[in-house]
Scaffold this motif. Sequence first.
Motif, short mmCIF file in Angstrom:
data_model
loop_
_atom_site.label_atom_id
_atom_site.label_comp_id
_atom_site.label_asym_id
_atom_site.label_seq_id
_atom_site.Cartn_x
_atom_site.Cartn_y
_atom_site.Cartn_z
N ASP A 26 13.21 0.84 0.43
CA ASP A 26 12.91 0.04 -0.81
C ASP A 26 11.31 -0.21 -1.05
N PHE A 27 10.61 0.48 -0.44
CA PHE A 27 9.20 0.71 -0.59
C PHE A 27 8.48 1.77 -0.80
N THR A 28 9.47 2.77 -1.15
CA THR A 28 8.77 4.19 -1.11
C THR A 28 7.82 4.63 -2.21
N SER A 29 6.87 5.25 -2.19
CA SER A 29 5.94 5.52 -3.16
C SER A 29 6.43 5.76 -4.59
N LEU A 84 0.84 -1.23 0.11
CA LEU A 84 -0.16 -0.02 0.09
C LEU A 84 1.00 1.18 0.04
N HIS A 85 2.00 1.04 0.76
CA HIS A 85 2.92 2.56 0.79
C HIS A 85 3.32 2.83 -0.49
N LYS A 86 3.88 1.67 -1.34
CA LYS A 86 4.18 1.80 -2.69
C LYS A 86 3.30 2.55 -3.55
N ASN A 87 2.07 2.15 -3.44
CA ASN A 87 0.89 2.39 -4.21
C ASN A 87 -0.20 3.18 -3.56
N PRO A 88 0.39 4.53 -3.10
CA PRO A 88 -0.65 5.38 -2.27
C PRO A 88 -1.69 5.71 -3.21
N GLU A 89 -2.99 6.12 -2.73
CA GLU A 89 -4.14 6.56 -3.45
C GLU A 89 -4.87 7.70 -2.84
#
Length: 395
Positions: free
Chosen positions: A90-93, A22-27
Amino acid sequence: MNTIKEFITSIESEIIDIRRTLHKNPELANEEYETSSLVKEKLTDYGVKWEAGFAETGVLGIIEGERPGGTVALRADMDALPIQEANDHDFTSENNGKMHACGHDAHTAMLLGAGYALEKIKDQINGTILLVFQPAEENSPHGGSKQMMEDGVFNKYTPDVIYGQHVWPSLPVGKVGIRDKEMMGASDRFKVTIKGKGGHASMPHDGNDALIITNQIIASLQTIVSRNVNPLDSAVVTIGRIEGGYSYNVIPDQVTFEGTVRTFKPEVKEKVKQRFHTIIEQTVSAFEAESDIQYLDGYPATINTPKWAEQARSSSRKLLGEDAAPALDPALAGEDFSRFLLEYEGAFIWLGTQIEDAENQKPLHDPGFKLNEKALPIGSEFLAAVALDTLKTLT
């Protein structure tokens, strides 16, 4: 609770993975389509019955115990913020200009973890537990909670008690923040445009300087808290943005400023709002100018029900030890969960998520915000624990 802990421990890595996904793919608010799909997918995998379509992307998970009893709702918000992330893990947006800088990714992951464990023991549950995945918490003053209720999220299953949980970076892992009444403030916002008359900087008498008028207004607005609000009450008036002017040698004909008003008590909110309008209108009149005031009543204050705050405190101590819930002050940050508490009894809880390097902990809504993922299984366990303990109290 030993069984709950075992189930959550068994999927601890998955809870963390969900949060990172979710953190990598914020909406952003009202755009949580992929987040909602992931929630529905996980609930299906866990065997949890669900319904959807509340406030467009909202989801309701339903865990019906095999014994009769009350109904407890647990809520997690899902939306991110329009912030460019400044972290380098390694899981930034991966979505430019969007970031989970308020921990809603963790909220969603922790509630899914709690739902997994609770579904596994539903034959031992007296009553029903609702998992409320809410969109648009950051979309003040509208928010998603009111729309979910209007769309019938609780029409079939009406909660006796509702709980919300929020990551809190100033609290160490293993601690929770629980207050009997005020937790968070009412959050109004405003946008004001001052309209004067432009002109050449060398001939101010031919114009009506909107910048000078705005300066007078902003200085006067600060007297509301210092001179109109009882010092024993709480209020904040903050100007966060000003825009106006064209060049160093031009008198501006128009200036816009935006900001927020924060309070706890309804009567204080109304007093501040009344003085806000009076100061602007009378100052503009004195300068023979005009104003356009947009004042938006935002989320109400988040006020816990003392009985259920104490229940949450008791659950935290059983789970985390007698010193798990230290005394703390409320915060004037706004929270859409407040609208649930206007309709149903319940409590809002802060979960300690401070990183190991506490001196470099960034606050909520900061581009460099991080949280300690060791808190995620604790958050899942706590949600499950407080739901089960509350059902016992309701029985």
